[in-house]
Design a protein around this motif. Structure first.
Motif, PDB file in Angstrom:
ATOM      1  N   LYS A 211     -52.172  18.645 -21.193  1.00  7.19           N
ATOM      2  CA  LYS A 211     -53.200  19.652 -20.947  1.00  7.19           C
ATOM      3  C   LYS A 211     -52.698  20.998 -21.476  1.00  7.19           C
ATOM      4  O   LYS A 211     -51.490  21.183 -21.636  1.00  7.19           O
ATOM      5  CB  LYS A 211     -53.497  19.757 -19.452  1.00  7.19           C
ATOM      6  N   PRO A 212     -53.605  21.952 -21.729  1.00  3.03           N
ATOM      7  CA  PRO A 212     -53.150  23.268 -22.189  1.00  3.03           C
ATOM      8  C   PRO A 212     -52.237  23.931 -21.157  1.00  3.03           C
ATOM      9  O   PRO A 212     -52.545  23.968 -19.968  1.00  3.03           O
ATOM     10  CB  PRO A 212     -54.470  24.045 -22.362  1.00  3.03           C
ATOM     11  N   VAL A 213     -51.102  24.426 -21.631  1.00  2.00           N
ATOM     12  CA  VAL A 213     -50.131  25.105 -20.772  1.00  2.00           C
ATOM     13  C   VAL A 213     -49.780  26.440 -21.417  1.00  2.00           C
ATOM     14  O   VAL A 213     -49.433  26.489 -22.600  1.00  2.00           O
ATOM     15  CB  VAL A 213     -48.847  24.259 -20.594  1.00  2.00           C
ATOM     16  N   ALA A 214     -49.873  27.516 -20.639  1.00  2.00           N
ATOM     17  CA  ALA A 214     -49.504  28.849 -21.129  1.00  2.00           C
ATOM     18  C   ALA A 214     -47.986  29.000 -21.053  1.00  2.00           C
ATOM     19  O   ALA A 214     -47.410  28.988 -19.958  1.00  2.00           O
ATOM     20  CB  ALA A 214     -50.201  29.924 -20.306  1.00  2.00           C
ATOM     21  N   LEU A 215     -47.325  29.150 -22.203  1.00  2.00           N
ATOM     22  CA  LEU A 215     -45.866  29.280 -22.206  1.00  2.00           C
ATOM     23  C   LEU A 215     -45.415  30.556 -21.491  1.00  2.00           C
ATOM     24  O   LEU A 215     -44.344  30.571 -20.874  1.00  2.00           O
ATOM     25  CB  LEU A 215     -45.349  29.264 -23.644  1.00  2.00           C
ATOM     26  N   SER A 216     -46.213  31.616 -21.562  1.00  2.00           N
ATOM     27  CA  SER A 216     -45.839  32.857 -20.868  1.00  2.00           C
ATOM     28  C   SER A 216     -45.791  32.629 -19.358  1.00  2.00           C
ATOM     29  O   SER A 216     -44.889  33.127 -18.670  1.00  2.00           O
ATOM     30  CB  SER A 216     -46.837  33.964 -21.208  1.00  2.00           C
ATOM     31  N   THR A 217     -46.744  31.844 -18.830  1.00  2.00           N
ATOM     32  CA  THR A 217     -46.737  31.524 -17.400  1.00  2.00           C
ATOM     33  C   THR A 217     -45.539  30.654 -17.047  1.00  2.00           C
ATOM     34  O   THR A 217     -44.921  30.831 -15.985  1.00  2.00           O
ATOM     35  CB  THR A 217     -48.041  30.794 -17.016  1.00  2.00           C
ATOM     36  N   VAL A 222     -39.994  30.218 -14.643  1.00  2.00           N
ATOM     37  CA  VAL A 222     -38.555  30.028 -14.826  1.00  2.00           C
ATOM     38  C   VAL A 222     -37.795  31.240 -14.287  1.00  2.00           C
ATOM     39  O   VAL A 222     -36.776  31.100 -13.588  1.00  2.00           O
ATOM     40  CB  VAL A 222     -38.225  29.795 -16.316  1.00  2.00           C
ATOM     41  N   GLU A 223     -38.264  32.443 -14.592  1.00  2.00           N
ATOM     42  CA  GLU A 223     -37.613  33.659 -14.093  1.00  2.00           C
ATOM     43  C   GLU A 223     -37.592  33.682 -12.565  1.00  2.00           C
ATOM     44  O   GLU A 223     -36.597  34.087 -11.957  1.00  2.00           O
ATOM     45  CB  GLU A 223     -38.337  34.890 -14.626  1.00  2.00           C
ATOM     46  N   SER A 224     -38.679  33.238 -11.962  1.00  2.00           N
ATOM     47  CA  SER A 224     -38.741  33.201 -10.501  1.00  2.00           C
ATOM     48  C   SER A 224     -37.762  32.176  -9.939  1.00  2.00           C
ATOM     49  O   SER A 224     -37.044  32.455  -8.967  1.00  2.00           O
ATOM     50  CB  SER A 224     -40.168  32.861 -10.055  1.00  2.00           C
ATOM     51  N   ALA A 249     -47.198  20.808 -17.404  1.00  2.00           N
ATOM     52  CA  ALA A 249     -46.699  22.116 -16.975  1.00  2.00           C
ATOM     53  C   ALA A 249     -45.365  21.998 -16.241  1.00  2.00           C
ATOM     54  O   ALA A 249     -44.427  22.770 -16.488  1.00  2.00           O
ATOM     55  CB  ALA A 249     -47.744  22.801 -16.090  1.00  2.00           C
ATOM     56  N   THR A 250     -45.237  21.025 -15.339  1.00  2.00           N
ATOM     57  CA  THR A 250     -44.008  20.875 -14.561  1.00  2.00           C
ATOM     58  C   THR A 250     -42.818  20.563 -15.459  1.00  2.00           C
ATOM     59  O   THR A 250     -41.735  21.147 -15.309  1.00  2.00           O
ATOM     60  CB  THR A 250     -44.186  19.765 -13.507  1.00  2.00           C
ATOM     61  N   LEU A 251     -43.017  19.629 -16.393  1.00  2.00           N
ATOM     62  CA  LEU A 251     -41.910  19.255 -17.279  1.00  2.00           C
ATOM     63  C   LEU A 251     -41.538  20.380 -18.237  1.00  2.00           C
ATOM     64  O   LEU A 251     -40.355  20.575 -18.551  1.00  2.00           O
ATOM     65  CB  LEU A 251     -42.279  18.000 -18.074  1.00  2.00           C
ATOM     66  N   LEU A 252     -42.533  21.151 -18.703  1.00  2.00           N
ATOM     67  CA  LEU A 252     -42.219  22.260 -19.605  1.00  2.00           C
ATOM     68  C   LEU A 252     -41.456  23.361 -18.880  1.00  2.00           C
ATOM     69  O   LEU A 252     -40.573  23.999 -19.474  1.00  2.00           O
ATOM     70  CB  LEU A 252     -43.511  22.809 -20.228  1.00  2.00           C
ATOM     71  N   VAL A 253     -41.764  23.595 -17.621  1.00  2.00           N
ATOM     72  CA  VAL A 253     -40.977  24.557 -16.834  1.00  2.00           C
ATOM     73  C   VAL A 253     -39.536  24.065 -16.712  1.00  2.00           C
ATOM     74  O   VAL A 253     -38.582  24.834 -16.867  1.00  2.00           O
ATOM     75  CB  VAL A 253     -41.603  24.772 -15.447  1.00  2.00           C
TER      76      VAL A 253
END
Length: 538
Positions: A211-217, A222-224, A249-253
């Motif tokens: 699904k579409p995932v915003a890399l900035s999000t 990751v910073e959090s 999204a979970t795996l990309l994080v």
């Protein structure tokens, strides 16, 4: 190989069933035992009664077509090896039956004993390989459950009682120091169990629902998650505008978190991590640069292997972080590799599919597919090969992708033109400034509107810049005159649709500038960066 091989023929035509029987009896190296069914229901009953090694299923059955019967057969036995038999060579039908789960298909008017024998054995071999992979997957699942539960339980007991002892007022300073070593080792073991469990889960994962995932999000997440590590090391994480990609999204994080955490952990000074991205057709190329010690060229592939570490035990870690990163990227159909960064540091490159691919010219593939992300080429002057398919039938385009790129797992940059005129226009646009052709191999259909394949061969031979492109005819025609004419006009090779990996390998054997190499569980077609290969004649 085929001794006592059980075959079930499902066909309403008695003459056709007898025809297949006679063909199988003429294969000297095989012993086939054959049962017959005159309709789909009878075939389902016989298959349930005794599982055949392979089912020959007619596409046109009374009452319902072979697709419906195929679906019922796979519901009854998901591992069934079914070869669909059609009355004529329709590529649309071929795509339909293979998407429905058939191992292969054959046209009745092009059958021979050896072709039928080879197709049956290939289907059975495919089924056996899938069964072995499923067994391994189940074993890994059991191992993963053990890692996640059974191995953690005694470890919790060790940690719990150690912490009780740690606060005991009668414990000497020397014993307390020894107990700290025990707790530190237990923490490391728990981290290792979590990482190994996560890695094996990824190993048994099937296809992801992208699904579409915003890399900035994802980077913000990751910073959090790493805020304590970032604060304690006084690290800086900087990034600009990042595109959306297709992914989980979970795996990309987890992917980005592993890379950023590594960059911080292995930097002795104040860590600096720069995240940037650029688009390349339908691919997002993400770069994570750090100011750490860097990775020597000879170790840049080794670091992605499980439990391979370049530092001693003084630096925490399990040796699985980058292996997990690579597996996550592979599940997304992408690639990841490490490059050097001057004067110090490393750059990790990650290629992922863009959520909104850049607009392409009308001569590109109908679904917008350009390059498929693969592992980087080996050291030297190689690059991913550029292949142009000139084909007016969307079904044939899809069939090539299914047979070569999905099932045979051959990766290359695929471009598609719908006719000869569009192909010539694309070739002119891609011609390089130094006179190179910009395309490494052309797969050319003959019968097309506007400008057919023979006319394309004529045009190429008259163009000094483009005539070096090797051309392989890809056609349904097996006519000797067509083959000879293609050869006379300069075609390198001739393939009969649908393309197979064996045919493709034979084409490549005659082309020195192309190299098909195994990468992981797939194959990658590489080309020399600089070539001046003239058109060859078959």
């Amino acid at each position: 190989m085929a001794d006592d091989c059980a075959i079930l023929i499902v066909d309403d035509n008695v003459d056709d069933r007898e025809f297949y029987r006679r063909m199988l009896a003429r294969v000297p190296e095989a012993g086939y035992s054959v049962r017959e069914a005159g309709n789909g229901d009878e075939g389902l009953a016989l298959s349930k009664q005794q599982r055949p090694d392979c089912i020959l299923l007619d596409y046109s059955l009374p009452g319902r077509n072979g697709i419906g019967v195929l679906e019922d057969m796979l519901k009854q036995d998901p591992t069934a090896n079914v070869v669909m038999l059609t009355g004529q060579g329709s590529e649309t039908v071929a795509v339909e039956v293979m998407k429905a789960g058939a191992r292969d298909y054959l046209t009745k008017d092009a059958l021979s004993p050896q072709a039928l024998h080879w197709c049956i054995q290939n289907a059975i071999m495919h089924g056996n390989l899938e069964a072995k992979l499923e067994q391994k997957r189940q074993s890994l699942e059991i191992f993963t459950r053990a890692m996640a539960h059974d191995l953690k339980e005694p470890l919790r007991t060790i940690k719990s009682f150690s912490k009780i002892l740690q606060v005991s007022p009668t414990l000497s300073d020397e014993d307390r120091e020894l107990l700290d070593y025990v707790l530190g080792a237990a923490d490391h073991m728990e981290d290792l169990i979590v990482k190994v469990s996560g890695f094996t889960k990824l190993e048994v994962s099937g296809e992801l629902e992208l699904k579409p995932v915003a890399l900035s999000t994802a980077i913000e997440r990751v910073e959090s998650n790493l805020r304590e590590q970032i604060a304690s090391s006084r690290a800086s994480i900087s990034y600009g505008d990042l595109p959306d990609v297709m992914g989980d999204a979970t795996l990309l994080v987890q992917l980005l978190q592993n890379l950023v955490s590594n960059a911080i952990r292995y930097c002795a000074d104040r860590p600096e991590v720069l995240v940037s991205a650029e688009s390349d057709g339908a691919i997002c190329r993400l770069a994570l640069q750090d100011n750490g010690p860097g990775v020597d060229p000879e170790h840049r592939e080794v670091i992605f292997q499980p439990f391979k570490r370049l530092v001693g035990r003084g630096v925490e870690g399990t040796g699985l972080g980058l292996a997990i990163c690579r597996r996550i990227v592979q599940l997304h159909g992408g690639a990841i590799w490490c490059e050097g960064k001057e004067p110090v540091g490393s750059t990790f490159i990650v290629e992922l599919p863009l959520a909104r691919p850049a607009a392409t010219a009308s001569t590109t593939a109908p679904d917008g597919q350009g390059a498929k992300a693969v592992s980087p080429p080996p050291e030297g002057s190689s690059r991913l090969a550029e292949v142009l398919l000139v084909e007016d039938s969307p079904a044939d385009v899809q069939l090539l992708k299914i047979k070569l790129m999905q099932r045979a797992k051959v990766s290359f940059n695929l471009h598609v033109a719908a006719n000869g005129r569009d192909a010539m226009r694309l070739l002119q646009e891609r011609a390089t400034a130094d006179g190179g052709p910009g395309i490494d191999l052309m797969l050319l259909d003959i019968n097309m509107p506007i400008m057919d394949g023979f006319e394309v061969l004529d045009a190429l031979s008259a163009d000094t810049q483009l005539k070096s492109i090797p051309v392989c005819i890809l056609s349904t025609s097996s006519d000797e005159d067509d083959m000879q004419r293609a050869k006379n006009l300069g075609a390198s090779a001739y393939m009969i649709k649908p393309p197979t990996l064996q045919q493709f390998r034979e084409v490549l054997d005659g082309l020195d500038h192309l190299d098909l190499q195994r990468r992981g569980d797939g194959l990658v077609l590489y080309a020399e960066h600089s070539r001046q290969t003239p058109i060859m004649t078959a």
